[in-house]
Design an enzyme around this catalytic site. Structure first.
Site, mmCIF file in Angstrom:
data_model
loop_
_atom_site.group_PDB
_atom_site.id
_atom_site.type_symbol
_atom_site.label_atom_id
_atom_site.label_comp_id
_atom_site.label_asym_id
_atom_site.label_seq_id
_atom_site.Cartn_x
_atom_site.Cartn_y
_atom_site.Cartn_z
ATOM 1 N N ASN A 1 -6.834 6.875 3.916
ATOM 2 C CA ASN A 1 -8.246 7.229 3.709
ATOM 3 C C ASN A 1 -8.512 8.726 3.776
ATOM 4 O O ASN A 1 -9.607 9.170 3.443
ATOM 5 C CB ASN A 1 -9.126 6.502 4.731
ATOM 6 C CG ASN A 1 -9.061 5.002 4.564
ATOM 7 O OD1 ASN A 1 -8.453 4.488 3.632
ATOM 8 N ND2 ASN A 1 -9.695 4.284 5.471
ATOM 9 N N HIS B 1 0.826 -1.213 0.000
ATOM 10 C CA HIS B 1 0.000 0.000 0.000
ATOM 11 C C HIS B 1 0.860 1.262 0.000
ATOM 12 O O HIS B 1 0.364 2.348 -0.256
ATOM 13 C CB HIS B 1 -0.915 -0.020 1.229
ATOM 14 C CG HIS B 1 -2.305 0.469 0.975
ATOM 15 N ND1 HIS B 1 -2.903 0.503 -0.268
ATOM 16 C CD2 HIS B 1 -3.247 0.952 1.834
ATOM 17 C CE1 HIS B 1 -4.133 0.972 -0.156
ATOM 18 N NE2 HIS B 1 -4.360 1.267 1.101
ATOM 19 N N ASP C 1 -0.810 2.523 -5.351
ATOM 20 C CA ASP C 1 -0.749 1.087 -5.632
ATOM 21 C C ASP C 1 -2.061 0.665 -6.289
ATOM 22 O O ASP C 1 -3.078 1.338 -6.135
ATOM 23 C CB ASP C 1 -0.534 0.312 -4.331
ATOM 24 C CG ASP C 1 -1.632 0.561 -3.321
ATOM 25 O OD1 ASP C 1 -2.426 -0.354 -3.068
ATOM 26 O OD2 ASP C 1 -1.713 1.682 -2.783
ATOM 27 N N ASN D 1 -9.019 3.661 -1.749
ATOM 28 C CA ASN D 1 -9.502 4.604 -0.737
ATOM 29 C C ASN D 1 -8.782 5.945 -0.760
ATOM 30 O O ASN D 1 -9.388 6.995 -0.536
ATOM 31 C CB ASN D 1 -9.403 3.992 0.668
ATOM 32 C CG ASN D 1 -10.375 2.848 0.849
ATOM 33 O OD1 ASN D 1 -11.374 2.745 0.143
ATOM 34 N ND2 ASN D 1 -10.086 1.973 1.788
#
Length: 192
Positions: free
Chosen positions: A67, A21, A92, A113
């Protein structure tokens, strides 16, 4: 002076370092290392600045957690008065095989997100570079996959894409999104 904001998405903290991530962070780290510049802890993110042929580049690794990435992006666009067409967000992407990448001038968040939050705050009309992390995980295990660390073998597959990321950032700043897409998207399909 023309200014550009290059944002690599990821999560702050040692426990997230080298995770799938955080591939956006990894591209910016590679660029900073190649440019011999360092990140400073500033508002909403780690920021490094450099010049490229008379253009000022801000590298941003948001510290807002994934987020809420839009908060950092919106703040730095406004603070430096940068047009969002001169923003490149690097993230990613599980929909692309490991080592592949795809550059787009705009579009949906693809279920990501971080991109989703940026879209909520500034819309979807901004360039992004999606770095493939693959999707070799059992059903229902996507969170564990994206927050998992790359293996040594996976890093060998990813490394050429990280190096292309450095060149893509330079090309985006010097030549614009259209020329950069034409030049690099054909290179974004890794031989596995």
């Amino acid at each position: 002076m023309d200014k550009y904001l290059i944002c690599g998405l990821g999560n702050p903290g040692a426990e997230y370092a080298e995770t799938r991530h955080n591939t956006g962070y990894m591209v910016l780290d590679a660029f900073a290392k190649a440019s011999n510049i360092v990140f400073e802890d500033k508002r909403y993110g780690f920021v490094a600045e450099t010049m490229l042929k008379g253009r000022k580049i801000f590298l941003l690794k948001p510290t807002t957690f994934m987020n809420l990435s839009g908060n950092a992006v919106r703040y730095w666009l406004n603070k430096e008065n940068i047009d969002q067409h001169r923003l490149l967000v690097i993230s990613d992407d599980v929909a692309l095989p490991l080592g592949n990448f795809r550059l787009k001038a705009s579009g949906s968040n693809g279920g990501h997100n971080g991109l989703g939050h940026i879209q909520q705050l500034i819309g979807q009309d901004y360039p992004r570079l999606r770095m493939g992390i693959g999707n070799d995980y059992p059903q229902g295990q996507q969170i564990n996959w994206v927050l998992g660390k790359y293996s040594e073998d996976e890093m060998k597959v990813l490394q050429p894409a990280l190096e292309h990321g450095i060149d893509i950032i330079k090309s985006f700043v010097l030549a614009g999104i259209d020329i950069t897409m034409n030049q690099y998207n054909k290179l974004g399909k890794a031989k596995v």
